[in-house]
Design an enzyme around this catalytic site. Structure first.
Site, PDB file in Angstrom:
ATOM      1  N   LYS A 157     -11.102  -5.048  -3.934  1.00 15.21           N
ATOM      2  CA  LYS A 157     -12.231  -4.155  -4.215  1.00 15.21           C
ATOM      3  C   LYS A 157     -11.785  -2.747  -4.573  1.00 15.21           C
ATOM      4  O   LYS A 157     -12.564  -1.966  -5.091  1.00 15.21           O
ATOM      5  CB  LYS A 157     -13.263  -4.162  -3.078  1.00 15.21           C
ATOM      6  CG  LYS A 157     -12.777  -3.766  -1.694  1.00 15.21           C
ATOM      7  CD  LYS A 157     -13.980  -3.757  -0.739  1.00 15.21           C
ATOM      8  CE  LYS A 157     -13.689  -4.420   0.586  1.00 15.21           C
ATOM      9  NZ  LYS A 157     -12.585  -3.830   1.356  1.00 15.21           N
ATOM     10  N   LYS A 169      -4.054 -10.648  -6.238  1.00 14.93           N
ATOM     11  CA  LYS A 169      -5.338 -10.992  -5.604  1.00 14.93           C
ATOM     12  C   LYS A 169      -6.457 -10.055  -6.081  1.00 14.93           C
ATOM     13  O   LYS A 169      -6.203  -8.904  -6.423  1.00 14.93           O
ATOM     14  CB  LYS A 169      -5.217 -10.986  -4.070  1.00 14.93           C
ATOM     15  CG  LYS A 169      -5.278  -9.625  -3.413  1.00 14.93           C
ATOM     16  CD  LYS A 169      -5.664  -9.716  -1.924  1.00 14.93           C
ATOM     17  CE  LYS A 169      -5.936  -8.303  -1.414  1.00 14.93           C
ATOM     18  NZ  LYS A 169      -6.639  -8.186  -0.172  1.00 14.93           N
ATOM     19  N   LYS A 196       0.821  -1.223   0.000  1.00 13.92           N
ATOM     20  CA  LYS A 196       0.000   0.000   0.000  1.00 13.92           C
ATOM     21  C   LYS A 196       0.850   1.265   0.000  1.00 13.92           C
ATOM     22  O   LYS A 196       0.447   2.270  -0.567  1.00 13.92           O
ATOM     23  CB  LYS A 196      -0.977  -0.008   1.175  1.00 13.92           C
ATOM     24  CG  LYS A 196      -2.053  -1.070   0.992  1.00 13.92           C
ATOM     25  CD  LYS A 196      -3.402  -0.686   1.545  1.00 13.92           C
ATOM     26  CE  LYS A 196      -4.439  -1.688   1.039  1.00 13.92           C
ATOM     27  NZ  LYS A 196      -5.706  -1.650   1.739  1.00 13.92           N
TER      28      LYS A 196
HETATM   29  P1  ATP Z   1      -8.838  -3.209  -0.293  1.00 11.55           P
HETATM   30  O1  ATP Z   1      -8.725  -3.482  -1.751  1.00 11.55           O
HETATM   31  O2  ATP Z   1      -9.639  -1.985   0.025  1.00 11.55           O
HETATM   32  O3  ATP Z   1      -7.545  -3.260   0.436  1.00 11.55           O
HETATM   33  P2  ATP Z   1      -9.722  -5.902   0.044  1.00 11.55           P
HETATM   34  O4  ATP Z   1     -10.614  -6.243  -1.100  1.00 11.55           O
HETATM   35  O5  ATP Z   1      -8.362  -6.437   0.020  1.00 11.55           O
HETATM   36  O6  ATP Z   1      -9.723  -4.360   0.296  1.00 11.55           O
HETATM   37  P3  ATP Z   1     -10.325  -6.212   2.851  1.00 11.55           P
HETATM   38  O7  ATP Z   1     -11.374  -5.332   3.427  1.00 11.55           O
HETATM   39  O8  ATP Z   1      -8.910  -5.840   3.096  1.00 11.55           O
HETATM   40  O9  ATP Z   1     -10.536  -6.396   1.309  1.00 11.55           O
HETATM   41  O10 ATP Z   1     -10.551  -7.720   3.337  1.00 11.55           O
HETATM   42  C1  ATP Z   1     -11.726  -8.269   3.868  1.00 11.55           C
HETATM   43  C2  ATP Z   1     -11.602  -9.765   3.970  1.00 11.55           C
HETATM   44  O11 ATP Z   1     -11.624 -10.361   2.677  1.00 11.55           O
HETATM   45  C3  ATP Z   1     -10.305 -10.238   4.624  1.00 11.55           C
HETATM   46  O12 ATP Z   1     -10.594 -11.340   5.471  1.00 11.55           O
HETATM   47  C4  ATP Z   1      -9.455 -10.689   3.479  1.00 11.55           C
HETATM   48  O13 ATP Z   1      -8.538 -11.699   3.840  1.00 11.55           O
HETATM   49  C5  ATP Z   1     -10.494 -11.229   2.520  1.00 11.55           C
HETATM   50  N1  ATP Z   1     -10.063 -11.122   1.135  1.00 11.55           N
HETATM   51  C6  ATP Z   1      -9.756  -9.973   0.488  1.00 11.55           C
HETATM   52  N2  ATP Z   1      -9.428 -10.230  -0.788  1.00 11.55           N
HETATM   53  C7  ATP Z   1      -9.490 -11.582  -0.949  1.00 11.55           C
HETATM   54  C8  ATP Z   1      -9.250 -12.452  -2.062  1.00 11.55           C
HETATM   55  N3  ATP Z   1      -8.882 -11.991  -3.235  1.00 11.55           N
HETATM   56  N4  ATP Z   1      -9.428 -13.786  -1.872  1.00 11.55           N
HETATM   57  C9  ATP Z   1      -9.816 -14.269  -0.671  1.00 11.55           C
HETATM   58  N5  ATP Z   1     -10.055 -13.483   0.412  1.00 11.55           N
HETATM   59  C10 ATP Z   1      -9.905 -12.168   0.293  1.00 11.55           C
END
Ligand code: ATP
Ligand code: LTN
Length: 342
Positions: A210, A207, A123
């Site tokens: 969002k 990965k 980040k």
């Molecule tokens: P951002 O993009 O805003 O950093 P993010 O999509 O990575 O957000 P988080 O809010 O950080 O999502 O994560 C919420 C939950 O979803 C966490 O438990 C994280 O481990 C899980 N998660 C996020 N992305 C994935 C993915 N691609 N596959 C499986 N689990 C995920």
């Protein structure tokens, strides 16, 4: 003595805590890797789930958008199966114990160990013009979230494993100095083939996230059926045209993982089902399975968002319940470090 207090320790239900940031509509990755499992745990555990708005501002957010997304995230959690009558469902900033205890734990966390966090490295590279102290101490606030409730298990995706490790290190260090105070939590991470890490549809080595600037890279759980099918049709794969699990086929393996979780079929069965058929058929089948899975979530979400009064009632109650529980830990922590009782 009440009955509950008289019950032997072994009968106490274990505590589950998890959270998600209100940084956008949840993706299929959030859903499969985390949120989908949270509802299922309510039967056997005492669960607390929270919308991590304090974490979200480690990246600049527009105030009106953050407010809107926080309420949406709260409703989405309910739409994905979290029942505020059975779990404590709340918004992180509504419980001031999170920021209070986080300060104390900051003083038990080393600069060096925070510098090694891969999420911080990612980040701070992505938001290079705003590498703020909150982004750096993000894992301490996350550790606080977990430790405030004496959590036993934390259901998260694979990307959060390192943050769970530092949480255990911080708790162990605090307990080492002051005696047993904080429970050391264990991660609950799905197996790889059960969706612990869903990959981007446009770059299957990254990965699914969002906050990805390219919306074709992720499925949002509120995407319309037509959009979902289209995004799967344009998912990046390879030129071999063979549905199979093998190195160099990360795109197909990601789609197989999604299909497997949603249909319950294992990889061998999927290979057999699509033997001799092109990627077009396979991508359509995966898209249809996702559409079917998300239809009830989308319907429930619409109903919930039409009744803001009910959502408000739920998050107010959730905050009170969370605070009542965390008070015990924060008071103990304050006493142990030597703060004079107010
Ligand atoms: P951002 O993009 O805003 O950093 P993010 O999509 O990575 O957000 P988080 O809010 O950080 O999502 O994560 C919420 C939950 O979803 C966490 O438990 C994280 O481990 C899980 N998660 C996020 N992305 C994935 C993915 N691609 N596959 C499986 N689990 C995920
Ligand atoms: N950092 C987490 C969200 C989060 C979290 C938590 C997860 C904040 N606090 C406590 C589990 C437990 C993420 O998924 N990015």
């Amino acid at each position: 003595m009440t009955e509950a207090a008289a019950a032997p320790q072994t009968e106490r239900k274990k505590i589950i805590f998890s959270a998600i940031q209100p940084t956008g509509v949840f993706t299929l990755g959030n859903y499969i890797g985390a949120v989908r499992n949270w509802g299922k745990l309510q039967e056997d555990y005492n669960c607390l789930y929270c919308v991590a708005d304090l974490h979200a501002i480690t990246v600049r957010q527009e105030p009106a958008a953050l407010r809107k997304r926080t309420l949406e995230a709260y409703a989405l959690l309910m739409a994905c199966g979290i029942d505020p009558e059975r779990s404590i469902l709340f918004i992180q900033s509504h419980n001031p114990h999170h920021t209070g205890m986080s300060w104390v734990l900051n003083c038990f966390t080393q600069f060096g160990e925070l510098s090694r966090m891969t999420q911080f490295k990612d980040k701070s590279a992505r938001y290079a013009n705003d590498v703020n102290a909150g982004l750096f101490t993000y894992p301490v606030l996350m550790a606080t979230d977990i430790l405030l409730y004496q959590t036993d298990y934390v259901p998260v995706g694979e990307d959060q494993r390192q943050h769970l490790e530092i949480t255990r290190d911080i708790a162990g260090r605090f307990n080492g100095v002051y005696g047993p105070t904080l429970t050391l939590p264990e991660p609950f991470i799905p197996k790889a083939e059960q969706g612990a890490r869903i990959m981007s549809l446009q770059d299957p080595t990254k990965k699914m996230s969002k906050s990805d600037p390219n919306p074709k890279a992720f499925i949002s759980i509120l995407d319309e059926p037509g959009v979902i099918l289209k995004k799967f049709r344009s998912a990046v794969t390879d030129s071999e045209a063979r549905v199979a699990c093998a190195p160099g086929k990360e795109g197909i393996n990601n789609l197989m993982g999604i299909y497997s979780v949603l249909t319950g079929k294992d990889f061998a069965a999927i290979e057999e089902e699509f033997a001799g058929r092109g990627y077009g058929d396979f991508k359509t089948a995966v898209g249809e399975a996702v559409v079917q899975e998300l239809a009830p979530v989308q319907a429930r979400y619409k109903e919930l968002m039409a009744d803001k009064g009910y959502l408000e009632e739920c998050y107010r109650r959730g905050a009170q319940q969370a605070m009542a529980l965390s008070r015990r830990t924060i008071e103990k922590v304050y006493r142990r470090v030597g703060f004079l009782q107010p």
